[in-house]
Design a protein around this motif. Structure first.
Motif, mmCIF file in Angstrom:
data_model
loop_
_atom_site.group_PDB
_atom_site.id
_atom_site.type_symbol
_atom_site.label_atom_id
_atom_site.label_comp_id
_atom_site.label_asym_id
_atom_site.label_seq_id
_atom_site.Cartn_x
_atom_site.Cartn_y
_atom_site.Cartn_z
ATOM 1 N N TYR A 178 -6.860 -8.193 -5.074
ATOM 2 C CA TYR A 178 -6.860 -9.113 -6.219
ATOM 3 C C TYR A 178 -6.656 -10.556 -5.764
ATOM 4 O O TYR A 178 -7.305 -11.476 -6.266
ATOM 5 N N LEU A 187 2.042 1.711 -3.445
ATOM 6 C CA LEU A 187 0.934 2.185 -4.277
ATOM 7 C C LEU A 187 0.743 3.685 -4.112
ATOM 8 O O LEU A 187 0.618 4.421 -5.094
ATOM 9 N N ARG A 214 -2.014 -0.232 -12.861
ATOM 10 C CA ARG A 214 -2.905 -1.381 -12.993
ATOM 11 C C ARG A 214 -2.219 -2.663 -12.516
ATOM 12 O O ARG A 214 -2.808 -3.475 -11.803
ATOM 13 N N ILE A 228 -10.818 0.081 -10.180
ATOM 14 C CA ILE A 228 -10.129 -1.203 -10.281
ATOM 15 C C ILE A 228 -11.119 -2.372 -10.318
ATOM 16 O O ILE A 228 -11.007 -3.260 -11.181
ATOM 17 N N TRP A 277 -1.838 -2.723 -8.655
ATOM 18 C CA TRP A 277 -3.063 -3.112 -7.950
ATOM 19 C C TRP A 277 -3.206 -4.635 -7.902
ATOM 20 O O TRP A 277 -3.701 -5.195 -6.924
ATOM 21 N N ASP A 298 -10.167 4.646 -7.436
ATOM 22 C CA ASP A 298 -9.717 3.411 -8.071
ATOM 23 C C ASP A 298 -9.983 2.199 -7.186
ATOM 24 O O ASP A 298 -10.404 1.141 -7.674
ATOM 25 N N ALA A 299 -9.748 2.329 -5.879
ATOM 26 C CA ALA A 299 -9.936 1.196 -4.970
ATOM 27 C C ALA A 299 -11.387 0.749 -4.915
ATOM 28 O O ALA A 299 -11.685 -0.456 -4.914
ATOM 29 N N TYR A 302 0.827 -1.203 0.000
ATOM 30 C CA TYR A 302 0.000 0.000 0.000
ATOM 31 C C TYR A 302 0.866 1.260 0.000
ATOM 32 O O TYR A 302 0.534 2.251 -0.656
#
Length: 533
Positions: free
Chosen positions: A524, A368, A515, A393, A518, A388-389, A365
């Motif tokens: 993921y 990121l 991308r 995403i 993530w 995005d979170a 994180y």
């Protein structure tokens, strides 16, 4: 097309029913048609946590009775203000657990000529799974029905604990995900009745926004919905916004404890419902997850797993869905939450972000965040990470997996007005609804979309989005850019999407390095693990 907003009220006979319709130019708007009702227990109390009963002329009347006693036939004569939304804290309209009503916006020509067979748009409103109704101004279906010559159906359905908590551990009559069950009941009503309104029951496209989009992302895997719709449109949905049974059970127990009751049946009596409106909001604040408090659950008869995992499983089995999908979002989605602290608190942003980041992800994180800070200012980075979170995403992963099993298209609203830019909101969450439905001056649109230059650009982008909507509803694809006749499937786009702007163009969904970063995180990994179960 500019609609005449002076409504004329008339009585319209469709099949064996009379309906009170509000005529707006060439459109009939029929509000508050009951599609289902709640079952009753032996004490005559409505089972608010149980499946609905499909409405039919031989069924018992719903709690909120729309019958006009002076007509021989059954007559639905509700005004837009008369029929209830689901129990919730934020509605200025009547609220009830017996909220199974839908609105129809129908071209007049279709009602008068039964030979027509128009496509139907079935729209599922959002509201963090705990707010909203089919009467929000920005989703009024009059303009779309008139401009695209389609039928627009917008149901109310159970939300909050009534729609998504699982109380089956207390009572076998209780079932999880009753919001899904209400929506399936509304779709069955359309299957039975749509032809009498000049619609095609075999050409229904479902579309949902925000939590409604999350619901739509799951519908291709809902057994009860099989055969009830032909295509699906997910607007700013969160395809991983689903929890596993144990978490759902615990949340349901905590909700009852917060309400100071031991059994869900203690909340059945309608006299308890006014208090329940505030308890629903209060519990979401105490729970610390805000908008994530009443999320649907998996591993039940409605849904096996989160939709991204189910898409992946479908591909792993070598199967196809044959349900064309259109995924879309806005460029700045949740930027508004970082500008208005009270909204961030209501959404429970910090709780959701903390819950989604495993302790082992701390280094990831940090990497990121640094990657975002290399590309934008600290304020922009925080806003974009949240967007995005929570939406960007998950939507990209969903579209990526879906494109392996069914035709899938991915778009984004990038255009924003001068007022949106000045306020630093950009193309915010829900702003696409104003352009898709064409309700420029509804609600917040009176501020964001006024002015000659803004109005011209608004119309340009709105027309492009509506042209895509009509094409998708009739031919299952979207218009292309740069002179292309049609947009290629997302699987062929190399992570590029159609960006609605002035002018519309193709753009990367996000920076390729971000991308991939993530995909290295807990989000993921959890989805991949669930797909393998």
């Amino acid at each position: 097309m500019v609609l005449n907003r002076t409504k004329e009220i008339s009585s319209v006979k469709v099949g064996r029913h009379y309906y009170q319709a509000y005529q707006d130019n060439e459109v009939y708007s029929i509000y508050g048609i009951p599609y289902a009702h709640l079952k009753m227990n032996v004490a005559g109390q409505p089972l608010i946590f149980s499946p609905p009963v499909d409405y039919a002329s031989t069924s018992p009347r719903p709690l909120f009775d729309p019958v006009d006693k002076e007509l021989d036939q059954v007559s639905y004569s509700n005004s837009p203000e008369d029929f209830p939304a689901c129990l919730q804290a934020k509605s200025s309209y009547p609220r009830s657990a017996a909220c199974q009503y839908l609105n129809l916006h129908v071209p007049k020509s279709a009602v008068e000529n039964t030979e027509t067979s128009l496509p139907c748009l079935f729209f599922i409103h959002g509201g963090s799974f705990m707010n909203g109704s089919n009467r929000s101004e920005e989703i009024n279906g009059d303009y779309l029905a008139a401009n695209l010559n389609i039928i627009v159906a917008i149901p109310n359905y159970r939300i909050g604990p009534l729609g998504f908590c699982d109380f089956s551990q207390f009572d076998a009559e209780c079932t999880p995900n009753n919001g899904f069950r209400d929506l399936c009941s509304a779709l069955r009503w359309l299957q039975r009745e749509l032809a009498s309104f000049g619609g095609d029951p075999n050409n229904i496209t479902i579309m949902g926004e925000s939590s409604g989009g999350s619901i739509v992302s799951a519908f291709p895997f809902v057994k009860e919905a099989k055969g009830l719709f032909k295509r699906a449109i997910i607007l700013s949905g969160i395809p991983y916004a689903f929890i596993e049974p144990e978490e759902s059970y615990q949340r349901s127990r905590d909700f009852l404890s917060y309400c100071e009751v031991k059994q869900p049946s203690e909340l059945y009596p309608p006299e308890r419902w006014p208090d329940l409106n505030q308890l629903i909001k209060g519990f979401s604040a105490e729970d610390g997850i805000g908008s994530g408090t009443y999320t649907p659950s998996t591993q039940n008869d409605i849904l096996e797993a989160n939709p991204i995992a189910l898409m992946r499983r479908t591909h792993q089995r070598g199967e196809k869905l044959q349900i064309p999908l259109w995924c879309s979002m806005t460029k700045d989605e949740l930027a508004v939450l970082t500008k208005i602290p009270t909204m961030a608190e209501n959404w429970g942003i910090e709780g959701i972000m903390d819950e989604g980041i495993d302790e082992s992800d701390a280094a990831w994180y940090q990497a990121l965040r640094e990657a975002y800070l290399e590309r934008m200012s600290p304020a922009e980075a925080r806003s974009q990470v949240i967007t995005d979170a929570m939406i960007g995403i998950p939507m990209e992963w969903y579209a990526e997996e879906a494109s392996k099993v069914t035709p899938t298209y991915f778009t984004r609203l990038d255009w924003s007005s001068a007022a949106q830019k000045v306020s630093n909101f950009g193309a915010f969450h829900t702003s696409d609804l104003y352009l898709l439905f064409g309700n420029q001056y509804a609600k917040h649109g009176t501020y964001f979309f006024r002015g000659l230059v803004t109005s011209k650009q608004y119309q340009e982008v709105s027309q492009e989005m509506q042209a895509d909507l009509k094409l998708f509803m009739t031919e299952s694809h979207l218009r292309g850019t740069y002179g292309q006749e049609s947009l290629a499937d997302y699987s062929q786009q190399d992570h590029r999407i159609k960006a609605y702007d002035s002018p519309t163009r193709m753009r990367p969904v996000m920076d390729p390095d971000l991308r991939e970063l993530w995909k290295a995180g807990h989000f993921y990994k959890k989805i991949i693990n669930e797909a393998a179960d």
